[in-house]
Design a protein around this motif. Structure first.
Motif, PDB file in Angstrom:
ATOM      1  N   PHE A 359      58.137 -35.606 -29.560  1.00  0.00           N
ATOM      2  CA  PHE A 359      56.705 -37.034 -29.281  1.00  0.00           C
ATOM      3  C   PHE A 359      55.684 -36.985 -29.218  1.00  0.00           C
ATOM      4  O   PHE A 359      55.249 -35.222 -29.405  1.00  0.00           O
ATOM      5  CB  PHE A 359      57.322 -37.609 -28.144  1.00  0.00           C
ATOM      6  N   PHE A 360      54.800 -38.093 -29.478  1.00  0.00           N
ATOM      7  CA  PHE A 360      53.106 -37.787 -29.370  1.00  0.00           C
ATOM      8  C   PHE A 360      53.023 -37.247 -28.445  1.00  0.00           C
ATOM      9  O   PHE A 360      53.413 -37.092 -27.090  1.00  0.00           O
ATOM     10  CB  PHE A 360      52.659 -38.891 -29.432  1.00  0.00           C
ATOM     11  N   LYS A 361      52.194 -36.097 -28.762  1.00  0.00           N
ATOM     12  CA  LYS A 361      51.553 -34.766 -27.741  1.00  0.00           C
ATOM     13  C   LYS A 361      50.914 -35.590 -26.217  1.00  0.00           C
ATOM     14  O   LYS A 361      50.998 -35.393 -25.315  1.00  0.00           O
ATOM     15  CB  LYS A 361      50.556 -34.173 -28.880  1.00  0.00           C
ATOM     16  N   LYS A 362      50.222 -36.895 -26.584  1.00  0.00           N
ATOM     17  CA  LYS A 362      49.390 -36.954 -24.976  1.00  0.00           C
ATOM     18  C   LYS A 362      50.656 -38.316 -24.451  1.00  0.00           C
ATOM     19  O   LYS A 362      50.334 -38.512 -23.230  1.00  0.00           O
ATOM     20  CB  LYS A 362      48.117 -38.909 -25.974  1.00  0.00           C
ATOM     21  N   ALA A 363      51.367 -38.407 -25.370  1.00  0.00           N
ATOM     22  CA  ALA A 363      52.416 -38.886 -23.719  1.00  0.00           C
ATOM     23  C   ALA A 363      52.916 -38.051 -22.734  1.00  0.00           C
ATOM     24  O   ALA A 363      54.178 -37.996 -21.678  1.00  0.00           O
ATOM     25  CB  ALA A 363      53.946 -39.520 -24.809  1.00  0.00           C
ATOM     26  N   GLY A 364      53.069 -36.440 -22.923  1.00  0.00           N
ATOM     27  CA  GLY A 364      53.407 -35.755 -22.062  1.00  0.00           C
ATOM     28  C   GLY A 364      52.033 -35.695 -21.123  1.00  0.00           C
ATOM     29  O   GLY A 364      52.704 -34.661 -20.113  1.00  0.00           O
ATOM     30  N   GLU A 365      51.441 -35.847 -20.963  1.00  0.00           N
ATOM     31  CA  GLU A 365      50.101 -35.953 -20.036  1.00  0.00           C
ATOM     32  C   GLU A 365      50.526 -37.241 -18.867  1.00  0.00           C
ATOM     33  O   GLU A 365      50.712 -38.175 -19.026  1.00  0.00           O
ATOM     34  CB  GLU A 365      48.738 -36.394 -20.939  1.00  0.00           C
ATOM     35  N   LEU A 366      49.850 -36.446 -17.390  1.00  0.00           N
ATOM     36  CA  LEU A 366      50.108 -37.244 -16.534  1.00  0.00           C
ATOM     37  C   LEU A 366      48.563 -37.776 -16.114  1.00  0.00           C
ATOM     38  O   LEU A 366      47.523 -37.231 -16.287  1.00  0.00           O
ATOM     39  CB  LEU A 366      50.875 -37.088 -15.846  1.00  0.00           C
ATOM     40  N   ASN A 367      48.680 -39.391 -15.452  1.00  0.00           N
ATOM     41  CA  ASN A 367      47.242 -39.563 -15.516  1.00  0.00           C
ATOM     42  C   ASN A 367      46.225 -39.230 -13.256  1.00  0.00           C
ATOM     43  O   ASN A 367      47.793 -38.304 -12.908  1.00  0.00           O
ATOM     44  CB  ASN A 367      46.472 -41.182 -15.703  1.00  0.00           C
ATOM     45  N   ASP A 368      46.185 -39.597 -13.189  1.00  0.00           N
ATOM     46  CA  ASP A 368      46.025 -39.438 -11.915  1.00  0.00           C
ATOM     47  C   ASP A 368      46.493 -39.656 -10.743  1.00  0.00           C
ATOM     48  O   ASP A 368      46.536 -39.312  -9.697  1.00  0.00           O
ATOM     49  CB  ASP A 368      44.195 -39.935 -11.464  1.00  0.00           C
ATOM     50  N   ASN A 369      47.236 -40.660 -10.985  1.00  0.00           N
ATOM     51  CA  ASN A 369      48.553 -41.095 -10.207  1.00  0.00           C
ATOM     52  C   ASN A 369      49.600 -40.442 -10.475  1.00  0.00           C
ATOM     53  O   ASN A 369      51.165 -40.632  -9.894  1.00  0.00           O
ATOM     54  CB  ASN A 369      48.427 -42.436 -10.676  1.00  0.00           C
ATOM     55  N   ASP A 370      49.588 -39.018 -10.793  1.00  0.00           N
ATOM     56  CA  ASP A 370      50.495 -38.745 -10.970  1.00  0.00           C
ATOM     57  C   ASP A 370      52.179 -39.267 -12.198  1.00  0.00           C
ATOM     58  O   ASP A 370      53.303 -38.794 -12.164  1.00  0.00           O
ATOM     59  CB  ASP A 370      51.524 -37.270 -10.218  1.00  0.00           C
ATOM     60  N   VAL A 371      51.579 -40.626 -13.152  1.00  0.00           N
ATOM     61  CA  VAL A 371      52.582 -40.653 -14.328  1.00  0.00           C
ATOM     62  C   VAL A 371      52.236 -41.205 -15.621  1.00  0.00           C
ATOM     63  O   VAL A 371      50.456 -40.574 -16.042  1.00  0.00           O
ATOM     64  CB  VAL A 371      52.721 -42.031 -13.232  1.00  0.00           C
ATOM     65  N   PRO A 372      53.847 -40.265 -16.225  1.00  0.00           N
ATOM     66  CA  PRO A 372      52.863 -40.669 -17.895  1.00  0.00           C
ATOM     67  C   PRO A 372      52.875 -42.097 -18.190  1.00  0.00           C
ATOM     68  O   PRO A 372      53.654 -42.766 -18.884  1.00  0.00           O
ATOM     69  CB  PRO A 372      54.530 -39.877 -18.313  1.00  0.00           C
ATOM     70  N   GLU A 373      51.055 -41.952 -18.374  1.00  0.00           N
ATOM     71  CA  GLU A 373      51.170 -43.745 -18.375  1.00  0.00           C
ATOM     72  C   GLU A 373      50.655 -44.012 -19.547  1.00  0.00           C
ATOM     73  O   GLU A 373      51.523 -44.343 -20.528  1.00  0.00           O
ATOM     74  CB  GLU A 373      48.946 -43.158 -18.127  1.00  0.00           C
ATOM     75  N   ARG A 374      50.768 -42.557 -21.077  1.00  0.00           N
ATOM     76  CA  ARG A 374      50.536 -42.733 -22.498  1.00  0.00           C
ATOM     77  C   ARG A 374      51.278 -42.981 -23.057  1.00  0.00           C
ATOM     78  O   ARG A 374      51.559 -43.756 -23.717  1.00  0.00           O
ATOM     79  CB  ARG A 374      49.779 -41.455 -22.781  1.00  0.00           C
ATOM     80  N   ALA A 375      52.503 -42.097 -22.257  1.00  0.00           N
ATOM     81  CA  ALA A 375      54.267 -42.761 -22.488  1.00  0.00           C
ATOM     82  C   ALA A 375      54.842 -44.228 -22.180  1.00  0.00           C
ATOM     83  O   ALA A 375      55.329 -44.719 -22.658  1.00  0.00           O
ATOM     84  CB  ALA A 375      55.395 -41.479 -21.850  1.00  0.00           C
ATOM     85  N   LEU A 376      53.824 -44.667 -21.142  1.00  0.00           N
ATOM     86  CA  LEU A 376      54.457 -46.132 -20.475  1.00  0.00           C
ATOM     87  C   LEU A 376      53.242 -46.955 -21.753  1.00  0.00           C
ATOM     88  O   LEU A 376      54.534 -47.729 -21.462  1.00  0.00           O
ATOM     89  CB  LEU A 376      54.133 -46.178 -19.345  1.00  0.00           C
ATOM     90  N   TRP A 377      52.292 -46.578 -21.629  1.00  0.00           N
ATOM     91  CA  TRP A 377      51.814 -47.255 -22.787  1.00  0.00           C
ATOM     92  C   TRP A 377      52.341 -47.996 -24.535  1.00  0.00           C
ATOM     93  O   TRP A 377      52.405 -48.685 -24.967  1.00  0.00           O
ATOM     94  CB  TRP A 377      50.402 -47.314 -23.009  1.00  0.00           C
ATOM     95  N   PHE A 378      53.225 -46.757 -25.123  1.00  0.00           N
ATOM     96  CA  PHE A 378      53.797 -46.065 -26.369  1.00  0.00           C
ATOM     97  C   PHE A 378      55.021 -47.446 -25.688  1.00  0.00           C
ATOM     98  O   PHE A 378      55.153 -47.733 -26.851  1.00  0.00           O
ATOM     99  CB  PHE A 378      54.127 -44.825 -25.921  1.00  0.00           C
ATOM    100  N   GLN A 379      55.788 -47.221 -25.001  1.00  0.00           N
ATOM    101  CA  GLN A 379      56.788 -48.054 -24.721  1.00  0.00           C
ATOM    102  C   GLN A 379      56.411 -49.561 -24.651  1.00  0.00           C
ATOM    103  O   GLN A 379      56.980 -49.908 -25.290  1.00  0.00           O
ATOM    104  CB  GLN A 379      57.213 -47.527 -23.588  1.00  0.00           C
ATOM    105  N   CYS A 380      55.115 -49.553 -23.552  1.00  0.00           N
ATOM    106  CA  CYS A 380      54.765 -51.206 -23.918  1.00  0.00           C
ATOM    107  C   CYS A 380      54.501 -51.760 -25.382  1.00  0.00           C
ATOM    108  O   CYS A 380      55.254 -53.310 -25.446  1.00  0.00           O
ATOM    109  CB  CYS A 380      53.299 -51.638 -23.087  1.00  0.00           C
ATOM    110  N   PHE A 381      53.539 -50.792 -26.082  1.00  0.00           N
ATOM    111  CA  PHE A 381      53.561 -51.247 -27.944  1.00  0.00           C
ATOM    112  C   PHE A 381      54.891 -51.570 -28.569  1.00  0.00           C
ATOM    113  O   PHE A 381      54.397 -52.502 -29.319  1.00  0.00           O
ATOM    114  CB  PHE A 381      52.619 -50.472 -28.048  1.00  0.00           C
ATOM    115  N   TRP A 382      55.563 -50.453 -28.523  1.00  0.00           N
ATOM    116  CA  TRP A 382      56.586 -50.761 -29.257  1.00  0.00           C
ATOM    117  C   TRP A 382      57.120 -52.545 -28.734  1.00  0.00           C
ATOM    118  O   TRP A 382      57.733 -52.744 -29.451  1.00  0.00           O
ATOM    119  CB  TRP A 382      57.949 -49.251 -29.209  1.00  0.00           C
TER     120      TRP A 382
END
Length: 481
Positions: A359-382
């Protein structure tokens, strides 16, 4: 030195169970019984279908417990399929989850939330623009997308915020559903409706509403009855789906080897009991059969409840005209809470896929709150794009068949891993193995065959969506090399 972020195990058994139950209960239980009543025309067979649905769901959940105990990692079913079958099969599952199953469900539930909000705010029905005669973009779609954006934003703020919202909404809708059932039975038992519905209760028939307003009734016996039940059970199975979402967030559950199997059992048991009792309440309040052009809720019956809104019709029988607003409020709470769990869990699948380079590389990163923020936004966008398209309902129909195939594949994976990895740690073993998992596979396969026969176009398109993932998989693999 850069701080290392990792998923935090902060969800206990109560939170995990609320995600199972909360993700399962959306708007389906308030609607699908009407279509099922038209398909089988029998109170007894209707309840049998709901009971079989519950038993299938619980047996699958109990089987998943073994896999969850072996692999208590983020990604759940994606991880299980990969370990049993390899990367291509797991990618096809993740691809279908992203393109349709998770995002399509989020879009459909968000639009259901907006539809029932429009009962209180009719301005939401306003069309902003139209394309041709078949497409209209309304304020309801704007609200649906806004609700997905809000829930995604909330879930980027950390698992603690997400779990609090989920628990609150799950408890609220369980309380409201129990109230509906108790009041429904209390009011219904004062009438003869239930006893009338169970007169000749095993006589099944299919009722079709023709374009000219007339109805055609076909008696069902033998294989025709089994075929009709196999085709219509997709309605109750869809209403009971998403129980596996708790496995997606295994990386954030305390003592996952114990708590995931327990939450799967408790959550599916609670929802199965509620769904069967809700249908008994419907049968106590409303006649099974009705007339499509009737002027009263009672005369419409369950079969021809206005816009298939059986829950609203039942509430009307309990509370009168105000029942419509009470039911609309209940479904608003139910759908918003359902999407809270779906949004929270879905991002973890795409996070796990990204970690494997699928999957997109950025989706594998966690934010400062220790959640996969980029993965959540990819899901939201679609999911928002699906809301705009207005095609999420069709896509979900196509994907339901594929979803059942992946359930079969995953549970058969237990047999593969027992043989391939006999010494692997299994803190929990599948209940009734090998009989219960094998029965699930056989019965679900039979349902898939019925769907192939009775709904060939939609099932075929479901397989096309899965197959489209094959070239995409090789694109990702070539990128890695």
């Amino acid at each position: 030195m850069t701080e290392k972020h990792e998923l935090k195990r902060s969800l206990g058994l109560l939170n995990a169970t609320s995600i199972v139950a909360g993700s399962m209960i959306g708007s389906g239980i308030f609607i699908v019984t009407a279509a099922m009543a038209r398909d089988v025309g029998s109170a007894a067979w209707l309840l049998v279908i709901w009971l079989v649905t519950g038993l299938l769901t619980m047996s699958a959940a109990l089987s998943y417990g073994e896999l969850a105990g072996m692999m208590p990692n983020a990604g759940g079913q994606f991880v299980y399929i990969q370990r049993a079958y390899g990367k291509l099969a797991s990618f096809l599952y993740g691809w279908t989850v992203f393109t349709v199953i998770q995002t399509g469900t989020i879009a459909a539930v968000a639009v259901a939330f907006a539809n029932y909000t429009a009962v209180f705010f009719p301005v939401l029905e306003t069309k902003l623009f139209t394309i041709g005669e078949s497409y209209a973009f309304t304020n309801k779609q704007v609200l649906a997308m806004a609700s997905i954006l809000l829930l995604t934003y909330i879930n980027t703020k950390g698992i603690k915020t997400g779990k609090t919202i989920q628990l609150m909404f799950t408890l609220a809708k369980l309380t409201a559903l129990f109230a509906l059932i108790i009041l429904g039975l209390y009011v219904g038992m004062k009438t003869n409706v239930l006893s009338d519905n169970f007169t000749n209760m095993w006589e099944a028939s299919k009722t079709v509403l023709n374009p000219d307003g007339s109805i055609t009734i076909t008696q069902l016996t033998g294989m025709a009855l089994l075929g009709a039940m196999g085709a219509t059970i997709i309605n109750s199975l869809f209403s009971s789906d998403a129980w596996n979402n708790v496995t997606f967030i295994a990386g954030e559950i305390k003592e996952p080897k114990k708590n995931i199997p327990r939450s799967l059992f408790l959550g599916t048991l609670i929802v199965t009991i509620i769904y069967i009792m809700a249908n008994i309440a419907y049968l106590a309040l409303l006649p099974m059969k009705g007339t499509p052009d009737a002027t009263t809720v009672l005369d419409n019956g369950i079969m021809f409840a206005a816009q298939d809104r059986v829950g609203a019709a039942a509430a009307n029988m309990i509370l009168g005209n105000i029942g419509v607003f009470v039911m609309a409020g209940l479904i608003m709470v139910s759908t918003f809470g359902c999407n809270s769990g779906l949004v929270l869990a879905g991002g973890r699948v795409f996070y796990a896929m990204s970690k494997d380079g699928l999957f997109f590389k950025k989706a594998g990163e966690l934010n400062d709150n220790d959640v996969p923020e980029r993965a959540l936004w990819f899901q939201c966008f679609w999911a928002c794009l699906l809301c705009i398209s207005g095609k999420y309902g069709d896509l979900l129909t196509y994907a339901t068949f594929a979803s059942l195939l992946f359930y079969i594949l995953t549970i058969y994976g237990i047999f593969i891993l027992r043989k391939k990895e006999p010494n692997a740690e299994r803190p929990y073993k599948a209940f009734g193995y090998p009989i219960i998992p094998a029965l699930y596979i056989i019965l679900t396969a039979a349902i898939c065959v019925a769907l192939l026969i009775y709904d060939t176009v939609n099932t075929g398109l479901g397989l096309v969506i899965v197959a489209l993932g094959i070239p995409v998989y090789y694109l990702f693999m070539n990128k890695k090399e």
